[in-house]
Design a protein around this motif. Structure first.
Motif, mmCIF file in Angstrom:
data_model
loop_
_atom_site.group_PDB
_atom_site.id
_atom_site.type_symbol
_atom_site.label_atom_id
_atom_site.label_comp_id
_atom_site.label_asym_id
_atom_site.label_seq_id
_atom_site.Cartn_x
_atom_site.Cartn_y
_atom_site.Cartn_z
ATOM 1 N N MET A 195 43.134 33.148 42.675
ATOM 2 C CA MET A 195 41.729 33.193 43.087
ATOM 3 C C MET A 195 40.855 32.076 42.524
ATOM 4 O O MET A 195 39.634 32.170 42.561
ATOM 5 C CB MET A 195 41.077 34.540 42.685
ATOM 6 N N GLY A 244 40.574 29.104 43.664
ATOM 7 C CA GLY A 244 40.013 28.292 44.744
ATOM 8 C C GLY A 244 40.919 27.171 45.233
ATOM 9 O O GLY A 244 40.453 26.213 45.850
ATOM 10 N N LYS A 245 42.213 27.290 45.011
ATOM 11 C CA LYS A 245 43.155 26.251 45.449
ATOM 12 C C LYS A 245 43.199 26.156 46.965
ATOM 13 O O LYS A 245 43.085 25.068 47.543
ATOM 14 C CB LYS A 245 44.564 26.572 44.907
ATOM 15 N N THR A 246 43.399 27.306 47.603
ATOM 16 C CA THR A 246 43.456 27.305 49.060
ATOM 17 C C THR A 246 42.133 26.817 49.631
ATOM 18 O O THR A 246 42.095 26.054 50.598
ATOM 19 C CB THR A 246 43.795 28.721 49.573
ATOM 20 N N THR A 247 41.037 27.217 49.003
ATOM 21 C CA THR A 247 39.723 26.780 49.467
ATOM 22 C C THR A 247 39.611 25.252 49.407
ATOM 23 O O THR A 247 39.098 24.624 50.340
ATOM 24 C CB THR A 247 38.609 27.420 48.608
ATOM 25 N N ARG A 281 45.913 36.033 50.149
ATOM 26 C CA ARG A 281 46.431 35.465 48.915
ATOM 27 C C ARG A 281 47.646 34.626 49.282
ATOM 28 O O ARG A 281 48.465 35.040 50.106
ATOM 29 C CB ARG A 281 46.851 36.583 47.948
ATOM 30 N N THR A 282 47.749 33.485 48.657
ATOM 31 C CA THR A 282 48.882 32.622 48.972
ATOM 32 C C THR A 282 50.180 33.275 48.512
ATOM 33 O O THR A 282 50.276 33.763 47.390
ATOM 34 C CB THR A 282 48.689 31.251 48.307
ATOM 35 N N GLY A 302 48.804 31.556 42.986
ATOM 36 C CA GLY A 302 48.368 31.582 41.596
ATOM 37 C C GLY A 302 48.745 32.854 40.851
ATOM 38 O O GLY A 302 48.822 32.859 39.630
ATOM 39 N N ASN A 362 36.220 24.713 38.836
ATOM 40 C CA ASN A 362 35.662 25.218 40.094
ATOM 41 C C ASN A 362 34.710 26.380 39.821
ATOM 42 O O ASN A 362 34.666 26.920 38.722
ATOM 43 C CB ASN A 362 36.802 25.640 41.021
ATOM 44 N N ASP A 394 29.058 27.301 40.579
ATOM 45 C CA ASP A 394 27.872 28.023 41.058
ATOM 46 C C ASP A 394 27.720 29.387 40.396
ATOM 47 O O ASP A 394 26.664 30.008 40.506
ATOM 48 C CB ASP A 394 27.966 28.209 42.577
ATOM 49 N N ALA A 451 34.033 24.715 45.246
ATOM 50 C CA ALA A 451 34.950 24.390 46.342
ATOM 51 C C ALA A 451 34.468 24.930 47.677
ATOM 52 O O ALA A 451 34.567 24.253 48.691
ATOM 53 C CB ALA A 451 36.360 24.900 46.031
ATOM 54 N N ARG A 474 39.941 40.423 51.475
ATOM 55 C CA ARG A 474 38.658 40.121 50.883
ATOM 56 C C ARG A 474 37.877 39.249 51.831
ATOM 57 O O ARG A 474 38.433 38.623 52.725
ATOM 58 C CB ARG A 474 38.848 39.390 49.565
ATOM 59 N N ARG A 483 36.065 36.176 53.212
ATOM 60 C CA ARG A 483 36.101 34.731 53.040
ATOM 61 C C ARG A 483 34.700 34.229 53.241
ATOM 62 O O ARG A 483 33.990 34.695 54.100
ATOM 63 C CB ARG A 483 37.019 34.076 54.067
HETATM 64 N N1 LIG Z 1 31.743 31.561 43.553
HETATM 65 C C1 LIG Z 1 32.673 30.768 44.033
HETATM 66 N N2 LIG Z 1 33.706 31.298 44.727
HETATM 67 C C2 LIG Z 1 34.634 30.442 45.217
HETATM 68 C C3 LIG Z 1 34.550 29.038 45.041
HETATM 69 N N3 LIG Z 1 35.623 28.464 45.636
HETATM 70 C C4 LIG Z 1 36.340 29.470 46.156
HETATM 71 N N4 LIG Z 1 35.755 30.667 45.929
HETATM 72 C C5 LIG Z 1 36.209 32.000 46.341
HETATM 73 O O1 LIG Z 1 37.279 32.410 45.512
HETATM 74 C C6 LIG Z 1 38.157 33.249 46.251
HETATM 75 C C7 LIG Z 1 39.588 32.780 46.092
HETATM 76 O O2 LIG Z 1 39.754 31.538 46.734
HETATM 77 P P1 LIG Z 1 41.194 30.988 47.188
HETATM 78 O O3 LIG Z 1 40.985 29.581 47.568
HETATM 79 O O4 LIG Z 1 41.821 31.883 48.182
HETATM 80 O O5 LIG Z 1 41.962 31.114 45.816
HETATM 81 P P2 LIG Z 1 43.450 30.653 45.481
HETATM 82 O O6 LIG Z 1 43.350 29.861 44.246
HETATM 83 O O7 LIG Z 1 44.077 29.998 46.661
HETATM 84 O O8 LIG Z 1 44.140 32.068 45.185
HETATM 85 P P3 LIG Z 1 45.737 32.433 45.264
HETATM 86 O O9 LIG Z 1 46.201 32.025 46.603
HETATM 87 O O10 LIG Z 1 45.841 33.891 45.065
HETATM 88 O O11 LIG Z 1 46.391 31.703 44.155
HETATM 89 C C8 LIG Z 1 37.664 33.228 47.679
HETATM 90 O O12 LIG Z 1 36.924 34.388 47.921
HETATM 91 C C9 LIG Z 1 36.786 31.998 47.731
HETATM 92 O O13 LIG Z 1 35.794 32.098 48.685
HETATM 93 C C10 LIG Z 1 33.416 28.521 44.323
HETATM 94 O O14 LIG Z 1 33.246 27.311 44.125
HETATM 95 N N5 LIG Z 1 32.547 29.430 43.841
#
Ligand SMILES: Nc1nc2c(ncn2[C@@H]2O[C@H](COP(=O)(O)OP(=O)(O)OP(=O)(O)O)[C@@H](O)[C@H]2O)c(=O)[nH]1
Ligand SMILES: [Mg+2]
Lengths: 173, 324
Positions: free
Chosen positions: B22, B24-27, B53-54, B81, B141, B144, B170, B258, B260
């Motif tokens: 979580m 924010g890698k995928t983001t 989730r990845t 992650g 990341n 905010d 991100a 969750r 997006r």
């Molecule tokens: N507040 C906040 N939330 C963020 C930010 N970037 C991403 N998110 C949120 O964090 C959550 C997880 O983002 P992902 O990109 O799916 O996370 P991940 O790292 O790929 O997670 P895994 O695939 O489980 O490893 C999502 O709900 C995003 O919208 C940010 O800069 N700020």
């Protein structure tokens, strides 16, 4: 063969790149074309284990090669891990059967995957027969290439500066 | 491992977004996919759970174009992650040329950040790689978040090797490109340095692999050490912080669905309601004919279905192939 942990830094750096020269790829391409003719398969991709394409032959116009290469490498890596858990050293081949299209993967050497796409114009038996033979010949090409002096191809000296400006273009636009 | 292919006139590098669940890698990858010019990007493929989730990885090719006569491409991957998925996470690291570590600025996530960074080091070691020699950067990341941990503090806990760091939000795109640009430059610089000392060998590998995910000795000699990372600026996020959506305290290992955050304009969201999904989003890198894309989807999905079948133990493994 050296274990990574026992290597000097230079030896380790030698691992850090995979270089293919035209004279070798030409030979490989010829071999793959022969294979396609004999086996009746649609196309053959040689993919390195990191998921990059090495070379390709056959009917490829409809395939997203980058993505296929990444998925093939991922899929093979996952299978290899399963093999390890089962106490097998490595599965050397995998077969994915579809309704129309099939994929046969064979490990060549220890770093490349011969990926063959075929449909009902041929059979898995034919493909496997010739794939085994081709994999052996590919391994021989790799061996020979290892012995030979390098061909001297090198990246252009402007690579670094040109790369910087291309990065600027891409990310600052 | 960087592949230099003088026959195809291509240079291919593998970049991995790493970090805790979580973070924010995928983001990050979604933003790159969204913002990169059409002619530079390929499709974004995600292998994820129904909760987005990845599960294995996200993948997207990014084409830098012709660099001194060589078509230079980055293959961008994210890892899963979640701690639970270490086996697949490790597989994605195979042959990596550069890592972007995406850390979560939430103070409650600090232990997870530290643990994930240690896990990166450990997994790299299994491939015989030393993190200090691998081009990598850290992205802080979620700047905010109202309670985001001060950068200096995260830095002292996480950035053991003094690599370049970036602040990001991100999901607004803030900081995403600067992070990737710096890492990409570091990777390309490492190639150049290696090449300075003349490539040696041609094709791949001695026969028969060693067990485990270790790599066998091969190929060209490269005798120059990896570059020291260039210092880089840490961009401060501009503009108003967005309210934080859908964050939950402790996500279960398999990810409940969750929210997006809305990804603007034209980017179709992740597919919902599939237990395991392969999601693909368009864009073509030049030589891949655009109209052909649809045709490839079935094949890719077929391949993935087979992979999943394999994971379930149903796949048909062939033993008879000659030993090489
Ligand atoms: N507040 C906040 N939330 C963020 C930010 N970037 C991403 N998110 C949120 O964090 C959550 C997880 O983002 P992902 O990109 O799916 O996370 P991940 O790292 O790929 O997670 P895994 O695939 O489980 O490893 C999502 O709900 C995003 O919208 C940010 O800069 N700020
Ligand atoms: Mg993810």
């Amino acid at each position: 063969m050296l274990e990574p942990h026992s290597m000097s830094q230079n030896q380790r750096l030698r691992h850090d790149r995979l270089t293919f020269y035209k004279e070798d790829i030409d030979q490989i391409d010829e071999l793959l074309s022969d294979f396609l003719r004999l086996s009746g398969a649609k196309c053959a991709l040689l993919i390195d284990k990191d998921g990059h394409l090495v070379t390709k032959r056959g009917e490829l116009c409809t395939i997203d090669i980058d993505t296929i290469s990444a998925l093939v490498a991922g899929s093979f890596a996952a299978t290899k891990e399963m093999a390890r858990l089962l106490g097998e050293e490595e599965f050397t081949a995998m077969f994915h059967q579809g309704e129309r299209d099939n994929i046969q993967l064979s490990l060549v050497g220890d770093r490349t995957l011969l990926t063959i796409l075929f449909d009902d114009r041929t059979t898995v038996g034919m493909v496997r027969l010739y794939a085994g033979d081709t994999a052996k010949k590919l391994a021989a090409i790799y061996q020979a290439a290892m012995q030979r002096d390098p061909s001297g191809s090198q990246l252009h000296e402007a690579f670094g500066t040109d790369a910087k400006s291309k990065l600027d273009n891409l990310f600052d636009s | 491992m960087v592949q230099i292919n003088f026959a195809l006139k291509e240079v291919n590098c593998k970049v991995v977004f790493y970090g805790p669940g979580m973070s924010g890698k995928t983001t990050n990858l979604e933003i790159v996919h969204q913002k990169a010019p059409e002619e530079n990007k390929g499709e974004l493929t995600s292998i994820s759970t129904d909760g987005d989730r990845t599960l294995f990885f996200d993948f997207m090719p990014l084409d830098l174009g012709n660099v001194a006569g060589m078509r230079t491409k980055f293959q961008l991957y994210t890892v899963p992650g979640q701690v639970y998925y270490n086996s697949t996470r490790k597989l994605v690291l195979q042959g990596v040329d550069g890592v972007i570590f995406v850390a979560d600025s939430d103070p409650e996530k600090m232990d997870e950040n530290v643990e994930s960074y240690a896990n990166l080091i450990e997994n790299l070691e299994e491939y015989g790689k030393d993190v200090r020699e691998l081009p990598h950067v850290i992205q802080y990341n979620k700047r905010d978040l109202p309670n985001a941990m001060p950068v200096a503090e995260i830095d002292s806990r996480l950035n053991k090797f003094g690599v370049p760091t970036f602040e990001a939000v991100a999901y607004t795109g803030e900081g995403v490109f600067p992070t990737l640009k710096t890492l990409a430059a570091m990777v390309l610089e490492s190639i150049e340095k290696m090449d300075g000392k003349a490539p040696r060998r041609a094709a791949p590998a001695a026969p028969k692999a060693a067990p485990a995910p270790k790599q066998a000795a091969t190929l060209d000699a490269a005798t120059v050490p990896a570059p020291a990372p260039a210092p880089a600026p840490a961009p401060r996020p501009r503009g108003p912080a967005r309210p934080v959506g859908a964050r939950r305290p402790a996500p279960p290992p398999h990810g409940a669905p969750r929210l997006r955050r809305p990804i603007p304009a034209g980017a179709p969201g992740r597919s919902a309601a599939r237990s395991v999904g392969v999601t693909r989003r368009g864009a073509a890198i030049a030589p891949v004919a655009a109209p052909a894309k649809r045709g490839s989807v079935g094949l890719v999905v077929g391949l993935m279905v087979a992979l999943i079948a394999a994971a379930a133990g149903v796949a048909y493994f062939v033993y008879g192939t000659p030993q090489l």
